[in-house]
Design a protein around this motif. Sequence first.
Motif, PDB file in Angstrom:
ATOM      1  N   TRP A 297      27.594  40.762  34.863  1.00 17.35           N
ATOM      2  CA  TRP A 297      29.072  40.853  34.366  1.00 17.35           C
ATOM      3  C   TRP A 297      29.160  42.347  33.939  1.00 17.35           C
ATOM      4  O   TRP A 297      28.299  42.820  33.320  1.00 17.35           O
ATOM      5  CB  TRP A 297      29.490  39.776  33.255  1.00 17.35           C
ATOM      6  CG  TRP A 297      29.366  38.582  33.798  1.00 17.35           C
ATOM      7  CD1 TRP A 297      28.156  37.542  33.740  1.00 17.35           C
ATOM      8  CD2 TRP A 297      30.385  37.739  34.651  1.00 17.35           C
ATOM      9  NE1 TRP A 297      28.432  36.465  34.564  1.00 17.35           N
ATOM     10  CE2 TRP A 297      29.856  36.547  35.021  1.00 17.35           C
ATOM     11  CE3 TRP A 297      31.736  38.262  35.144  1.00 17.35           C
ATOM     12  CZ2 TRP A 297      30.739  35.689  35.715  1.00 17.35           C
ATOM     13  CZ3 TRP A 297      32.451  37.341  35.870  1.00 17.35           C
ATOM     14  CH2 TRP A 297      31.853  35.993  36.224  1.00 17.35           C
ATOM     15  N   THR A 298      30.361  43.168  34.149  1.00 15.06           N
ATOM     16  CA  THR A 298      30.707  44.311  33.727  1.00 15.06           C
ATOM     17  C   THR A 298      31.931  44.389  32.896  1.00 15.06           C
ATOM     18  O   THR A 298      32.916  43.998  33.060  1.00 15.06           O
ATOM     19  CB  THR A 298      30.667  45.210  34.914  1.00 15.06           C
ATOM     20  OG1 THR A 298      29.394  45.436  35.692  1.00 15.06           O
ATOM     21  CG2 THR A 298      31.093  46.688  34.660  1.00 15.06           C
ATOM     22  N   ASN A 313      34.719  47.174  44.245  1.00 19.99           N
ATOM     23  CA  ASN A 313      35.760  46.886  45.240  1.00 19.99           C
ATOM     24  C   ASN A 313      35.190  46.884  46.510  1.00 19.99           C
ATOM     25  O   ASN A 313      35.193  46.248  47.645  1.00 19.99           O
ATOM     26  CB  ASN A 313      36.808  47.758  45.225  1.00 19.99           C
ATOM     27  CG  ASN A 313      37.951  47.579  46.338  1.00 19.99           C
ATOM     28  OD1 ASN A 313      37.831  48.261  47.242  1.00 19.99           O
ATOM     29  ND2 ASN A 313      39.034  46.827  46.078  1.00 19.99           N
ATOM     30  N   LEU A 314      33.996  47.882  46.578  1.00 14.78           N
ATOM     31  CA  LEU A 314      33.559  48.122  48.320  1.00 14.78           C
ATOM     32  C   LEU A 314      32.667  46.866  48.298  1.00 14.78           C
ATOM     33  O   LEU A 314      32.634  46.465  49.478  1.00 14.78           O
ATOM     34  CB  LEU A 314      32.699  49.223  48.052  1.00 14.78           C
ATOM     35  CG  LEU A 314      31.748  49.489  49.283  1.00 14.78           C
ATOM     36  CD1 LEU A 314      32.589  49.790  50.521  1.00 14.78           C
ATOM     37  CD2 LEU A 314      30.910  50.499  49.105  1.00 14.78           C
ATOM     38  N   CYS A 315      31.868  46.171  47.506  1.00 11.17           N
ATOM     39  CA  CYS A 315      31.161  45.153  47.735  1.00 11.17           C
ATOM     40  C   CYS A 315      31.789  43.874  47.618  1.00 11.17           C
ATOM     41  O   CYS A 315      31.173  42.806  47.727  1.00 11.17           O
ATOM     42  CB  CYS A 315      30.043  44.897  46.639  1.00 11.17           C
ATOM     43  SG  CYS A 315      28.932  46.582  47.026  1.00 11.17           S
ATOM     44  N   ASN A 319      35.723  40.295  40.936  1.00  9.30           N
ATOM     45  CA  ASN A 319      35.561  39.393  39.843  1.00  9.30           C
ATOM     46  C   ASN A 319      34.589  39.262  39.152  1.00  9.30           C
ATOM     47  O   ASN A 319      34.687  38.555  38.041  1.00  9.30           O
ATOM     48  CB  ASN A 319      35.773  37.957  40.789  1.00  9.30           C
ATOM     49  CG  ASN A 319      34.582  37.768  41.499  1.00  9.30           C
ATOM     50  OD1 ASN A 319      33.987  38.703  41.886  1.00  9.30           O
ATOM     51  ND2 ASN A 319      33.890  36.494  41.526  1.00  9.30           N
ATOM     52  N   ARG A 320      33.758  40.190  39.144  1.00 12.57           N
ATOM     53  CA  ARG A 320      32.652  40.341  37.825  1.00 12.57           C
ATOM     54  C   ARG A 320      33.032  41.317  36.941  1.00 12.57           C
ATOM     55  O   ARG A 320      32.087  41.671  35.897  1.00 12.57           O
ATOM     56  CB  ARG A 320      31.324  40.969  38.748  1.00 12.57           C
ATOM     57  CG  ARG A 320      30.815  40.332  39.894  1.00 12.57           C
ATOM     58  CD  ARG A 320      30.749  38.612  39.506  1.00 12.57           C
ATOM     59  NE  ARG A 320      29.516  38.428  38.863  1.00 12.57           N
ATOM     60  CZ  ARG A 320      29.110  36.831  38.676  1.00 12.57           C
ATOM     61  NH1 ARG A 320      29.917  35.993  39.074  1.00 12.57           N
ATOM     62  NH2 ARG A 320      28.153  36.760  37.975  1.00 12.57           N
ATOM     63  N   LEU A 321      34.161  41.799  36.991  1.00 12.17           N
ATOM     64  CA  LEU A 321      34.820  42.670  35.913  1.00 12.17           C
ATOM     65  C   LEU A 321      35.291  41.821  34.988  1.00 12.17           C
ATOM     66  O   LEU A 321      36.332  41.210  35.170  1.00 12.17           O
ATOM     67  CB  LEU A 321      35.766  43.753  36.514  1.00 12.17           C
ATOM     68  CG  LEU A 321      36.090  44.917  35.584  1.00 12.17           C
ATOM     69  CD1 LEU A 321      34.983  45.996  35.027  1.00 12.17           C
ATOM     70  CD2 LEU A 321      37.166  45.860  36.241  1.00 12.17           C
ATOM     71  N   ILE A 335      26.936  34.700  42.505  1.00 11.81           N
ATOM     72  CA  ILE A 335      27.109  35.762  43.388  1.00 11.81           C
ATOM     73  C   ILE A 335      26.265  35.417  44.699  1.00 11.81           C
ATOM     74  O   ILE A 335      25.157  35.425  44.284  1.00 11.81           O
ATOM     75  CB  ILE A 335      26.853  37.070  42.963  1.00 11.81           C
ATOM     76  CG1 ILE A 335      27.532  37.795  41.811  1.00 11.81           C
ATOM     77  CG2 ILE A 335      27.166  38.330  44.149  1.00 11.81           C
ATOM     78  CD1 ILE A 335      27.334  39.071  41.004  1.00 11.81           C
ATOM     79  N   SER A 336      26.770  35.010  45.863  1.00 12.72           N
ATOM     80  CA  SER A 336      26.104  35.088  46.975  1.00 12.72           C
ATOM     81  C   SER A 336      25.914  36.516  47.599  1.00 12.72           C
ATOM     82  O   SER A 336      26.961  37.122  48.197  1.00 12.72           O
ATOM     83  CB  SER A 336      26.780  34.212  48.052  1.00 12.72           C
ATOM     84  OG  SER A 336      26.047  34.182  49.360  1.00 12.72           O
TER      85      SER A 336
END
Length: 360
Positions: A297-298, A313-315, A319-321, A335-336
């Motif tokens: 998580w960031t 965004n690229l990956c 939603n991990r923000l 995360i898968s």
Amino acid sequence: MRTASFITVHVGFNFGSKLQAIATAEVLKKMGYQPTCVNYVPPRVTYRRYWKQAITNPIKFPWRLIYYPILLVTGHGFDRYLNRYCKVSKPIYMGDNFKEKCPKADVYVSGSDQLWNCKHNEGNDTHYFFDGIEGKKIAFASSIGMTKLPEDYAKYMKEQLSQYRAISVREASAVELLKGMGISSTHVLDPTFMLDKEEWKPFASKRLVKEKYLFVYLPYNIKDKDLVYRTVRKIAKEKNLKVISYTDNIIKDKYADQTIFFVDPGKVLSLIMHAEVVVTNSFHGTAFSINLNKQFWTYMPSNFSTRITSILNLCGLDNRLLEAEITDNQINEVISFCNVNTVLQHERQKTYDFLAQALQ
């Protein structure tokens, strides 16, 4: 063998800065070049600046005096780590003749990590453009870290980049910024992504914590540390994890269950590699969590966050923000990495294709 001199922001006690320099060297080796990191030491990280700031602030002077031996020990550890894996030139300082001291090479590469961020660099640092150096120049994953530039700096940048054979940047926002200046560029991965999990293993220290743990990596100023640690404690309690933090000195992190002292890049890499969960406000903390397939998580740092949003965004990991305390539902979101790794592999090939053409 052909030679390459590359310049990047490799100085300071930042594990990401050292590892992206090593990654740049490894990539250039794969491209058939013998790389040398240009050991430019800007004024903002010199010992002269350290003591100048100490003298002009009597309140902080005693602390700076006490901290100095720790600074030397930590600095030696970080520099020794870089020199173990990367050929580094003799130091070059602002007052030196850069054209004379810069290692001569077949190609000159402007690298990554806030290289063209004039705010971070305290103004226009011409060395990062190899100003005055004649020869083939390219930019590999260079970072601007800003969405708007001062007019005089933009003018200078446009003039310098017109001399480059090819330009690539690591932020989508930088592509648009340069496009607005009439400069064509390619969006590529940060150099650290060019080595996969298996390739990074030899650069990591041995495992430092036996228990399962959550690693907290917060190298930058953050607005609300209490908020971050509420999230950390919530995750740790739910998943029964020990909270591990770090320091490059002797001051314990009062928020963590355990602090790892006197870290170097190899130890931080190991702490991410073996963590169950990572919570960070760092671009490279985020990047390595993604690349090593860690749950993470960031939170945003106080400045220069475009590079983080760009890679998320690229990956497809926006939603991990986090902006607030993590919710109960979010804690159990996993995360898968199948799709993420597919994206990374595609982008690695795209980056190698760019370099193959740029280095012809």
